[in-house]
Design a protein around this motif. Sequence first.
Motif, short mmCIF file in Angstrom:
data_model
loop_
_atom_site.label_atom_id
_atom_site.label_comp_id
_atom_site.label_asym_id
_atom_site.label_seq_id
_atom_site.Cartn_x
_atom_site.Cartn_y
_atom_site.Cartn_z
N THR A 12 74.89 12.66 53.08
CA THR A 12 73.44 12.51 53.13
C THR A 12 73.07 12.37 54.60
O THR A 12 73.58 11.49 55.29
CB THR A 12 72.97 11.27 52.35
OG1 THR A 12 73.35 11.40 50.99
CG2 THR A 12 71.46 11.12 52.44
N THR A 13 72.22 13.27 55.07
CA THR A 13 71.80 13.22 56.47
C THR A 13 70.47 12.47 56.57
O THR A 13 69.67 12.48 55.62
CB THR A 13 71.62 14.62 57.06
OG1 THR A 13 70.44 15.22 56.52
CG2 THR A 13 72.82 15.50 56.79
N SER A 14 70.25 11.85 57.70
CA SER A 14 68.97 11.22 58.00
C SER A 14 68.62 11.60 59.42
O SER A 14 69.43 11.42 60.33
CB SER A 14 69.06 9.69 57.91
OG SER A 14 69.35 9.29 56.60
N MET A 15 67.45 12.16 59.58
CA MET A 15 67.01 12.54 60.91
C MET A 15 65.54 12.19 61.06
O MET A 15 64.80 12.20 60.07
CB MET A 15 67.24 14.02 61.17
CG MET A 15 66.45 14.95 60.29
SD MET A 15 67.07 16.61 60.37
CE MET A 15 68.11 16.60 58.92
N PRO A 16 65.13 11.87 62.28
CA PRO A 16 63.71 11.59 62.48
C PRO A 16 62.88 12.81 62.14
O PRO A 16 63.23 13.91 62.53
CB PRO A 16 63.62 11.26 63.97
CG PRO A 16 65.02 11.02 64.41
CD PRO A 16 65.90 11.77 63.47
N TYR A 17 61.83 12.62 61.41
CA TYR A 17 60.95 13.72 61.05
C TYR A 17 59.68 13.69 61.88
O TYR A 17 59.33 14.64 62.54
CB TYR A 17 60.61 13.67 59.56
CG TYR A 17 59.68 14.77 59.11
CD1 TYR A 17 58.39 14.48 58.72
CD2 TYR A 17 60.09 16.09 59.10
CE1 TYR A 17 57.52 15.49 58.32
CE2 TYR A 17 59.22 17.10 58.69
CZ TYR A 17 57.94 16.78 58.31
OH TYR A 17 57.09 17.77 57.93
N ASP A 18 59.02 12.58 61.85
CA ASP A 18 57.77 12.47 62.62
C ASP A 18 57.81 11.25 63.55
O ASP A 18 56.78 10.75 63.95
CB ASP A 18 56.58 12.40 61.68
CG ASP A 18 56.60 11.17 60.78
OD1 ASP A 18 57.47 10.31 60.97
OD2 ASP A 18 55.75 11.08 59.88
N GLU A 25 63.88 12.16 57.49
CA GLU A 25 64.03 13.22 56.50
C GLU A 25 65.49 13.19 56.06
O GLU A 25 66.38 13.02 56.89
CB GLU A 25 63.69 14.56 57.15
CG GLU A 25 63.75 15.72 56.20
CD GLU A 25 63.30 17.00 56.87
OE1 GLU A 25 62.49 17.72 56.25
OE2 GLU A 25 63.75 17.29 57.99
N HIS A 26 65.72 13.33 54.76
CA HIS A 26 67.08 13.27 54.22
C HIS A 26 67.46 14.60 53.59
O HIS A 26 66.66 15.19 52.87
CB HIS A 26 67.19 12.17 53.14
CG HIS A 26 66.84 10.82 53.65
ND1 HIS A 26 67.66 10.09 54.47
CD2 HIS A 26 65.73 10.07 53.47
CE1 HIS A 26 67.08 8.93 54.76
NE2 HIS A 26 65.90 8.91 54.18
N TRP A 27 68.68 15.04 53.88
CA TRP A 27 69.24 16.23 53.25
C TRP A 27 70.54 15.84 52.58
O TRP A 27 71.30 15.03 53.11
CB TRP A 27 69.54 17.31 54.28
CG TRP A 27 68.36 17.94 54.93
CD1 TRP A 27 67.05 17.70 54.71
CD2 TRP A 27 68.41 18.95 55.94
NE1 TRP A 27 66.27 18.50 55.52
CE2 TRP A 27 67.09 19.28 56.28
CE3 TRP A 27 69.45 19.61 56.58
CZ2 TRP A 27 66.78 20.23 57.23
CZ3 TRP A 27 69.13 20.56 57.53
CH2 TRP A 27 67.80 20.87 57.84
N LEU A 28 70.80 16.43 51.44
CA LEU A 28 72.08 16.25 50.75
C LEU A 28 72.90 17.51 50.98
O LEU A 28 72.44 18.61 50.68
CB LEU A 28 71.86 16.03 49.25
CG LEU A 28 70.91 14.89 48.87
CD1 LEU A 28 70.72 14.85 47.35
CD2 LEU A 28 71.44 13.56 49.39
#
Length: 178
Positions: free
Chosen positions: A88-94, A99-102
């Motif tokens: 599960t990724t977590s990256m700054p969106y705003d 934002e999370h991606w699987l």
Amino acid sequence: MSKPTPTGHRRDHADGTYCEWKRTFAAAIDDVWSAVTEPERLARWIGTWTGDPADGHVKFQMLFEGDDIPSEHFRIDECERPHRLRITTSMPYDGENPEHWLLRLHLEEHEGITTLTFAQNVPDLKMAEGVGPGWDYYLDRMVAAERGDDVKAIVFEDYSPAMTRYYVAEFTDTGAES
């Protein structure tokens, strides 16, 4: 070099809708596993990571997206070497809301040929438009790196926006929400 063709397909799983890609390698499964998990091997085609995976997370840094791309937090949800990896990724969106991606990686070897099945969750049509061409691009870079070819010959502009229409149709025709 001919223009690349899109290879991702919609797959519905119990935990959501994914886009799935396959790539094959004339290599042992352990070698392909190393290409998707070792920082030095990843750095040839996508990025690198730091940290201790035994802690259940690492910090991932894209290397070919520009100099101002923030690093991402990768939580390792499942790791069954050399067959399965779930992240599960977590990256700054705003700047505030991550934002999370699987991501799912599955490897199988048969008679010296290893198949990598890579998938990412795609909860909406807008996401499919971007990640479809993006993962075709990066997975083609992986193939080139593993063959010893020049990854710089893989040009993102050959993938996007050229493949966007394919991914819109792939996710619209099968009922994905927009």
